[in-house]
Design a protein around this motif. Structure first.
Motif, PDB file in Angstrom:
ATOM      1  N   THR A  43       1.080  -1.073  -0.541  1.00  0.00           N
ATOM      2  CA  THR A  43      -0.070  -0.299  -0.249  1.00  0.00           C
ATOM      3  C   THR A  43       0.460   1.427  -0.277  1.00  0.00           C
ATOM      4  O   THR A  43       1.668   1.177   0.967  1.00  0.00           O
ATOM      5  CB  THR A  43      -0.983   0.509   1.131  1.00  0.00           C
ATOM      6  N   TYR A  44       0.549   2.143  -0.486  1.00  0.00           N
ATOM      7  CA  TYR A  44       0.645   4.086  -0.996  1.00  0.00           C
ATOM      8  C   TYR A  44      -0.443   4.594  -1.174  1.00  0.00           C
ATOM      9  O   TYR A  44      -0.722   4.270  -1.809  1.00  0.00           O
ATOM     10  CB  TYR A  44       1.931   3.794  -2.140  1.00  0.00           C
ATOM     11  N   PHE A  45       0.052   5.243   0.031  1.00  0.00           N
ATOM     12  CA  PHE A  45      -1.198   6.315   0.134  1.00  0.00           C
ATOM     13  C   PHE A  45      -0.625   7.818   0.699  1.00  0.00           C
ATOM     14  O   PHE A  45       0.978   8.242   1.098  1.00  0.00           O
ATOM     15  CB  PHE A  45      -1.603   5.864   2.175  1.00  0.00           C
ATOM     16  N   HIS A  46      -0.995   8.946   0.304  1.00  0.00           N
ATOM     17  CA  HIS A  46      -0.933  10.484   0.192  1.00  0.00           C
ATOM     18  C   HIS A  46      -1.969  11.278   0.686  1.00  0.00           C
ATOM     19  O   HIS A  46      -2.629  11.421  -0.273  1.00  0.00           O
ATOM     20  CB  HIS A  46       0.023  10.693  -1.016  1.00  0.00           C
ATOM     21  N   ALA A  47      -2.209  11.567   1.379  1.00  0.00           N
ATOM     22  CA  ALA A  47      -3.582  12.529   2.991  1.00  0.00           C
ATOM     23  C   ALA A  47      -3.350  13.952   2.048  1.00  0.00           C
ATOM     24  O   ALA A  47      -2.345  13.733   1.341  1.00  0.00           O
ATOM     25  CB  ALA A  47      -3.316  12.583   3.972  1.00  0.00           C
ATOM     26  N   VAL A  48      -4.387  14.111   1.742  1.00  0.00           N
ATOM     27  CA  VAL A  48      -4.729  15.512   1.519  1.00  0.00           C
ATOM     28  C   VAL A  48      -3.786  16.407   3.125  1.00  0.00           C
ATOM     29  O   VAL A  48      -3.298  17.342   2.408  1.00  0.00           O
ATOM     30  CB  VAL A  48      -6.379  16.261   1.192  1.00  0.00           C
ATOM     31  N   ASP A  49      -4.306  15.574   4.206  1.00  0.00           N
ATOM     32  CA  ASP A  49      -3.511  16.785   5.124  1.00  0.00           C
ATOM     33  C   ASP A  49      -2.562  15.377   6.121  1.00  0.00           C
ATOM     34  O   ASP A  49      -2.699  14.831   6.092  1.00  0.00           O
ATOM     35  CB  ASP A  49      -4.456  17.790   5.660  1.00  0.00           C
ATOM     36  N   VAL A  80      -0.885 -21.147  12.708  1.00  0.00           N
ATOM     37  CA  VAL A  80       0.338 -20.563  13.089  1.00  0.00           C
ATOM     38  C   VAL A  80       0.940 -20.204  12.197  1.00  0.00           C
ATOM     39  O   VAL A  80       0.302 -20.472  11.355  1.00  0.00           O
ATOM     40  CB  VAL A  80       1.648 -21.497  14.096  1.00  0.00           C
ATOM     41  N   GLY A  81       1.860 -18.673  11.703  1.00  0.00           N
ATOM     42  CA  GLY A  81       2.766 -18.111  10.883  1.00  0.00           C
ATOM     43  C   GLY A  81       3.185 -17.352  11.309  1.00  0.00           C
ATOM     44  O   GLY A  81       3.565 -17.009  12.174  1.00  0.00           O
ATOM     45  N   VAL A  82       3.858 -16.512   9.886  1.00  0.00           N
ATOM     46  CA  VAL A  82       5.167 -15.585  10.211  1.00  0.00           C
ATOM     47  C   VAL A  82       4.493 -14.039   9.399  1.00  0.00           C
ATOM     48  O   VAL A  82       3.953 -14.362   8.019  1.00  0.00           O
ATOM     49  CB  VAL A  82       6.552 -15.947   9.878  1.00  0.00           C
ATOM     50  N   ALA A  83       5.216 -13.120   9.061  1.00  0.00           N
ATOM     51  CA  ALA A  83       4.690 -12.099   9.025  1.00  0.00           C
ATOM     52  C   ALA A  83       5.949 -11.004   9.074  1.00  0.00           C
ATOM     53  O   ALA A  83       6.390 -10.690   9.864  1.00  0.00           O
ATOM     54  CB  ALA A  83       3.483 -11.427   9.493  1.00  0.00           C
ATOM     55  N   GLY A  84       6.144 -10.683   7.264  1.00  0.00           N
ATOM     56  CA  GLY A  84       8.034  -9.309   6.675  1.00  0.00           C
ATOM     57  C   GLY A  84       6.635  -8.636   6.346  1.00  0.00           C
ATOM     58  O   GLY A  84       5.646  -8.415   5.642  1.00  0.00           O
ATOM     59  N   VAL A  85       7.418  -7.518   7.987  1.00  0.00           N
ATOM     60  CA  VAL A  85       6.335  -5.979   7.659  1.00  0.00           C
ATOM     61  C   VAL A  85       7.200  -5.148   7.250  1.00  0.00           C
ATOM     62  O   VAL A  85       8.683  -5.063   7.512  1.00  0.00           O
ATOM     63  CB  VAL A  85       5.647  -5.825   8.827  1.00  0.00           C
ATOM     64  N   LEU A  96       3.396   0.912   2.498  1.00  0.00           N
ATOM     65  CA  LEU A  96       3.208  -0.170   3.965  1.00  0.00           C
ATOM     66  C   LEU A  96       3.018  -1.719   3.293  1.00  0.00           C
ATOM     67  O   LEU A  96       2.614  -1.709   1.691  1.00  0.00           O
ATOM     68  CB  LEU A  96       1.856   0.025   4.264  1.00  0.00           C
ATOM     69  N   ALA A  97       4.310  -2.232   3.716  1.00  0.00           N
ATOM     70  CA  ALA A  97       4.089  -4.108   2.513  1.00  0.00           C
ATOM     71  C   ALA A  97       4.083  -5.242   3.531  1.00  0.00           C
ATOM     72  O   ALA A  97       4.740  -5.246   4.602  1.00  0.00           O
ATOM     73  CB  ALA A  97       5.263  -3.842   1.808  1.00  0.00           C
ATOM     74  N   SER A  98       3.623  -5.465   3.295  1.00  0.00           N
ATOM     75  CA  SER A  98       3.830  -7.402   3.911  1.00  0.00           C
ATOM     76  C   SER A  98       3.673  -8.531   2.607  1.00  0.00           C
ATOM     77  O   SER A  98       2.552  -8.548   2.030  1.00  0.00           O
ATOM     78  CB  SER A  98       2.664  -7.151   5.484  1.00  0.00           C
ATOM     79  N   LEU A  99       4.460 -10.064   4.095  1.00  0.00           N
ATOM     80  CA  LEU A  99       4.176 -10.716   3.575  1.00  0.00           C
ATOM     81  C   LEU A  99       3.759 -11.408   4.778  1.00  0.00           C
ATOM     82  O   LEU A  99       4.546 -12.038   5.471  1.00  0.00           O
ATOM     83  CB  LEU A  99       5.855 -11.837   2.800  1.00  0.00           C
ATOM     84  N   VAL A 100       2.871 -12.696   4.094  1.00  0.00           N
ATOM     85  CA  VAL A 100       2.469 -13.307   5.558  1.00  0.00           C
ATOM     86  C   VAL A 100       1.884 -14.975   4.614  1.00  0.00           C
ATOM     87  O   VAL A 100       1.478 -15.326   3.797  1.00  0.00           O
ATOM     88  CB  VAL A 100       0.614 -12.484   6.125  1.00  0.00           C
ATOM     89  N   ALA A 101       2.590 -15.735   6.052  1.00  0.00           N
ATOM     90  CA  ALA A 101       2.481 -16.977   5.391  1.00  0.00           C
ATOM     91  C   ALA A 101       1.388 -17.720   7.083  1.00  0.00           C
ATOM     92  O   ALA A 101       2.150 -17.932   7.632  1.00  0.00           O
ATOM     93  CB  ALA A 101       3.866 -17.733   5.514  1.00  0.00           C
TER      94      ALA A 101
END
Length: 449
Positions: free
Chosen positions: A70-76, A309-314, A124-129
């Motif tokens: 995810t990439y975001f850009h807010a007005v404020d 059960v699992g693991v996530a790379g953030v 934001l980026a994530s890889l979840v198993a």
């Protein structure tokens, strides 16, 4: 000269026309029908789809891997907070400044309130198993169910192939019966030619009047009409058979040999109770019960907790400085409301019992079907024996009436009646043989052979 050329051209073309027509045996017709039948082609594709479903079910044993970005850009700015210093705090700060030997007036240039702003854009980026550890046996039972469904598709293909083979044989035998009628008609035409010759000789000798000659000619006209109808029937049967075996645009013919191998039904009889278990229909019913039992176990698994059960790379970048992290995960899901709100398990148990009852009822019906098929085979066999006897009697009757007419003691009417009965008896024999062949195929199919 032109006539000779025409005859030569016809002589050259006739062999080509004969070669253009392909003759098929019964087994060749069955093979072609199985290869080209649309229903069987669809059944083969359904088997391929079922095998893909098996692969999909096996994949559930493996970890479920998901990637998100995810990439975001807010007005404020997303974080905005106002801070202010109360008067009491300002006085305490001035006292502290004065004690350290500084002039408290310097505080007047400092703001007493300010606003904090942060995070206007980010990545934001994530890889979840996630690996399922316990899901109430749903994955195992779903795999077994996929295997059963593939087996069902294969059995349905076998069943359809048997139906196609039986239908092909019926069409083939129907055409064969018409060819036998054609042979009988050819023989009847020769008989009438001889009778007409005798009638003409008798008329010219003054022994009989012309009525006998006219009666024979009327009978010949009747035979010509029958031949026209027969030829139309043969052409239509050829078209039906050609379309069914996948040769709709081809001029086909069949092996016209009428078999003499007509064994007594007792030689083909088997124990029906033993043959029942080999019936495709019975095996399909067994698979239906098995599938419903597995569905019941799947429904039972839905009532149990599931653990994974699992693991996530953030990775996150919210302040123009990216950071990564690794997170261990464990999820436990307890379907509490299923204890009173999910009625699927009870419905599935009812469906399983229905499948069991249906199987038991079908057993009895299939046994009745086998016995009925055997009874039809016995009847067809007895009809052949009666048809043989009828041919012998009709032939002898025709011979006697021929002798009586030639001796002047019989009438043309009786002679023509005898000829008609002889032709009818021979047609009945060929029809009885074809009926026996169809009944034999039906019985062999009913006993899973």
């Amino acid at each position: 000269m032109n006539i000779k050329k025409l005859h030569l051209l016809l002589a050259l073309c006739l062999p080509l026309a004969a070669n253009a027509q392909t003759t098929y045996s019964l087994e060749q017709c069955k093979t072609l029908a199985k290869e080209n039948n649309v229903k069987l082609k669809r059944a083969r594709l359904e088997i391929a789809a079922a095998k893909e479903q098996q692969k999909e079910a096996r994949a559930k044993y493996l970890p479920q891997v998901m990637a998100n970005g995810t990439y975001f850009h807010a007005v404020d700015h997303l974080v905005q907070e106002e801070f202010s210093m109360p008067t009491e705090a300002q006085q305490k700060l001035a006292a502290i400044v004065q004690r350290v030997g500084l002039n408290p007036a310097i505080l007047a240039s400092l703001p007493t309130s300010y606003t904090l702003k942060a995070v206007q854009h980010g990545t934001l980026a994530s890889l979840v198993a996630m690996q399922p550890v316990f899901v109430g046996g749903r994955i195992i039972n779903a795999n077994k169910l996929a295997d059963v469904q593939t087996q069902v598709k294969q059995l349905m293909l076998e069943q359809s192939a048997d139906d196609v083979a039986q239908t092909t044989e019926v069409y083939f035998n129907q055409l064969l019966a018409l060819y036998e009628q054609e042979k009988t008609l050819d023989a009847a035409d020769k008989q009438l030619e001889n009778i007409l010759k005798d009638a003409n000789n008798a008329f010219e000798a003054g022994v009989t009047n012309k009525n006998d000659v006219l009666s024979v000619k009327l009978k010949q006209n009747e035979m010509a009409v029958n031949r026209l109808k027969l030829n139309n029937g043969i052409a239509l049967c050829k078209m039906v058979l050609a379309q069914y075996i996948g040769k709709p645009n081809e001029e086909i013919d069949i092996d016209r040999t009428l078999t003499n191998e007509l064994p007594d039904p007792r030689q083909l009889s088997v124990n029906h109770a033993s043959a029942l278990e080999q019936r495709t229909e019975m095996r399909l019913l067994d698979k239906k019960v098995e599938a419903n039992h597995l569905l019941t176990r799947v429904k039972q698994g839905e009532m149990l907790p599931s653990l994974a059960v699992g693991v996530a790379g953030v990775y996150h970048d919210l302040t123009n400085k990216g950071r990564t992290n690794v997170v261990g995960l464990a999820t436990l899901s307890v379907p509490i409301s299923n204890l009173w709100g999910n009625r699927g398990l009870k419905r599935q148990k009812i469906a399983e019992q229905i499948a069991i009852d249906e199987r038991e009822e079908s057993k009895q019906l299939l046994l009745i079907q086998m016995q009925n098929a055997y009874n039809n085979l016995e009847t067809a066999y007895k009809q052949i024996q009666l048809a043989k006897l009828s041919i012998e009697q009709a032939s002898e009757n025709l011979r006697l009436n021929q002798d009586y007419y030639e001796a002047g003691t019989g009438t043309m009417s009786n002679l023509l009646d005898a000829q008609t009965q002889d032709q009818k008896a021979r047609n009945q024999y060929s029809e009885a043989v074809v009926a026996y062949l169809n009944a034999r195929t039906a019985y062999l199919k009913a006993t899973a052979r």
